[in-house]
Design an enzyme around this catalytic site. Structure first.
Site, PDB file in Angstrom:
ATOM      1  N   ARG A 197       0.867  -1.184   0.000  1.00  0.00           N
ATOM      2  CA  ARG A 197       0.000   0.000   0.000  1.00  0.00           C
ATOM      3  C   ARG A 197       0.903   1.234   0.000  1.00  0.00           C
ATOM      4  O   ARG A 197       1.925   1.270   0.695  1.00  0.00           O
ATOM      5  CB  ARG A 197      -0.913   0.028   1.231  1.00  0.00           C
ATOM      6  CG  ARG A 197      -2.112  -0.899   1.133  1.00  0.00           C
ATOM      7  CD  ARG A 197      -3.116  -0.456   0.054  1.00  0.00           C
ATOM      8  NE  ARG A 197      -4.251  -1.358  -0.072  1.00  0.00           N
ATOM      9  CZ  ARG A 197      -4.313  -2.399  -0.891  1.00  0.00           C
ATOM     10  NH1 ARG A 197      -3.289  -2.718  -1.674  1.00  0.00           N
ATOM     11  NH2 ARG A 197      -5.415  -3.139  -0.961  1.00  0.00           N
TER      12      ARG A 197
ATOM     13  N   ASP B 150       4.770  -0.250  -6.889  1.00  0.00           N
ATOM     14  CA  ASP B 150       3.515  -0.596  -7.572  1.00  0.00           C
ATOM     15  C   ASP B 150       2.367   0.196  -6.968  1.00  0.00           C
ATOM     16  O   ASP B 150       1.256   0.178  -7.476  1.00  0.00           O
ATOM     17  CB  ASP B 150       3.238  -2.101  -7.451  1.00  0.00           C
ATOM     18  CG  ASP B 150       2.006  -2.515  -8.258  1.00  0.00           C
ATOM     19  OD1 ASP B 150       1.947  -2.165  -9.458  1.00  0.00           O
ATOM     20  OD2 ASP B 150       1.097  -3.139  -7.693  1.00  0.00           O
TER      21      ASP B 150
END
Ligand code: NAI
Length: 344
Positions: free
Chosen positions: A234, A258
């Site tokens: 996250r 990501d």
């Protein structure tokens, strides 16, 4: 049964249509994200299906309840975008705890290899018939130490992959997994030891108050100079500003991201014809040693199919049996009777 499906993308539909038809659920796809402004679209539906960047705060929860909606089916594992404390006792929150840990762990390794072997640079060079190797020197993963924060489903698959490369693993988890530490090539250590001794650090823990900015200026100072940071978990686990400063000062050798703190403003959408206002994101992307992907680690055919199947089965379980093994709960005071011992 009718479910309002928010933040829908073309790649979501085939699997959800397939399992929806099989189990008698009709999905209405809305491209917009769920938030205070769009919640009215859920009117007349039996439930809503939301994803990682939908905002399910107290206002949205209240409005859903007023509309008589009792089911919030998350089609993801993380739930930091839902005010769980507020939701408790008001609406059933279901999630997909695992859809393909392999998809995410393999993506983390793909980003690592791309970054340290300069594949992203090589691809562009050879496309332009530039066969020079200057500036392309990487390093072997074999014999290096990887620090893995969060040894759940994804973290453990990532550890297996790293062991295949002959790496040593230092692990940290609030709830260490039994039998993982072999006292040799895989060892649980304190967080500070992991920071001090790892050549590469990969984040696989959820975003909670405790893990928010687990990588910040202070923790980066404890790391080896040139450490590689991978975040497929996250965005807010990493203080993006601190990471950028550490990239500029060469303390961090490379970053594979990501996920990004402010990703909900950008990720999953095409901004190629726009001026990106987020200077931190733009500067990070401009760095030769930073790889950014748009929260795509989960995006494999296997994962999409598993997500749809579990989401549909969750809704059926709850409506037919009144309970669902993938219902989230929150230890709010004494109200939660969760027996899992892992309430967030
Ligand atoms: P999991 O629940 O199996 O594992 C999470 C691990 O983190 C557990 O072992 C837990 O004990 C540990 N943990 C909890 N609090 C911690 C703390 N304060 N410090 C250290 N460890 C802590 O979850 P899974 O399936 O492995 O997923 C991990 C994360 O990956 C999710 O929370 C989600 O945010 C992210 N994710 C990202 C995807 C992507 O496409 N980029 C897709 C799926 C998940």
């Amino acid at each position: 049964m009718k479910i309002a499906f928010f933040d829908a993308k073309p790649y979501d539909r085939p699997s959800f249509d397939k399992y929806g038809e099989e189990y008698g659920i009709k999905f209405k796809y809305f491209e917009t994200k769920l938030n205070e402004d769009t919640v009215e679209l859920a009117h007349g539906f039996d439930g809503v299906c939301a994803f990682v960047n939908d905002t399910v705060n107290s206002v949205v929860i209240d409005r859903l309840c007023e509309m008589g909606i009792e089911i919030l089916a998350l089609r993801c594992a993380g739930f930091n975008n839902v005010d769980m404390k507020y939701a408790f006792g008001k609406i059933h929150v279901l999630r997909v705890p695992a859809y393909s840990p392999y998809a995410v762990a393999e993506h983390a390794m793909a980003m690592l290899l791309t970054s340290i072997r300069r594949i992203h640079k090589a691809y562009i060079r050879t496309k332009d018939f530039n066969f020079s190797l200057n500036g392309m020197t990487g390093f072997d993963l074999h014999g290096k130490t990887v620090g893995v924060i969060g040894t759940g489903r994804i973290g453990r698959v990532f550890i297996d992959i790293c062991r295949g490369f002959g790496m040593k693993v230092l692990a940290y988890d609030k709830y260490p997994a039994e039998g993982l530490d072999n006292g040799d090539t895989i060892r649980y250590v304190e967080l500070d030891t992991l920071f001090a001794e790892s050549d590469i650090i990969s984040l696989h823990c959820p975003l909670t108050e405790e893990t928010d900015h687990i990588i910040d200026e202070k923790s980066i100072e404890k790391c080896k100079k040139g450490v590689v940071i991978i975040n497929t978990s996250r965005g807010a686990l990493v203080d993006a500003e601190a990471l950028l400063n550490a990239i500029k000062s060469r303390r961090v050798g490379a970053a594979c991201l990501d996920v990004y703190e402010e990703e909900s403003d950008f990720f999953f959408e095409d901004f190629s014809g726009h001026i990106v206002e987020d200077d931190t994101l733009a500067r990070l992307i401009s760095m030769p040693n930073v790889i950014v992907t748009s929260h795509q680690a989960f995006l494999t055919e296997e994962a999409l199919s598993n997500i749809a199947e579990t989401t549909v089965k969750n809704i059926i379980d709850l409506t037919k049996n009144g309970k669902c093994p993938n219902e989230l709960c929150y230890r709010a005071g004494t109200t939660c009777d969760c027996k899992k011992g892992k309430c967030f």
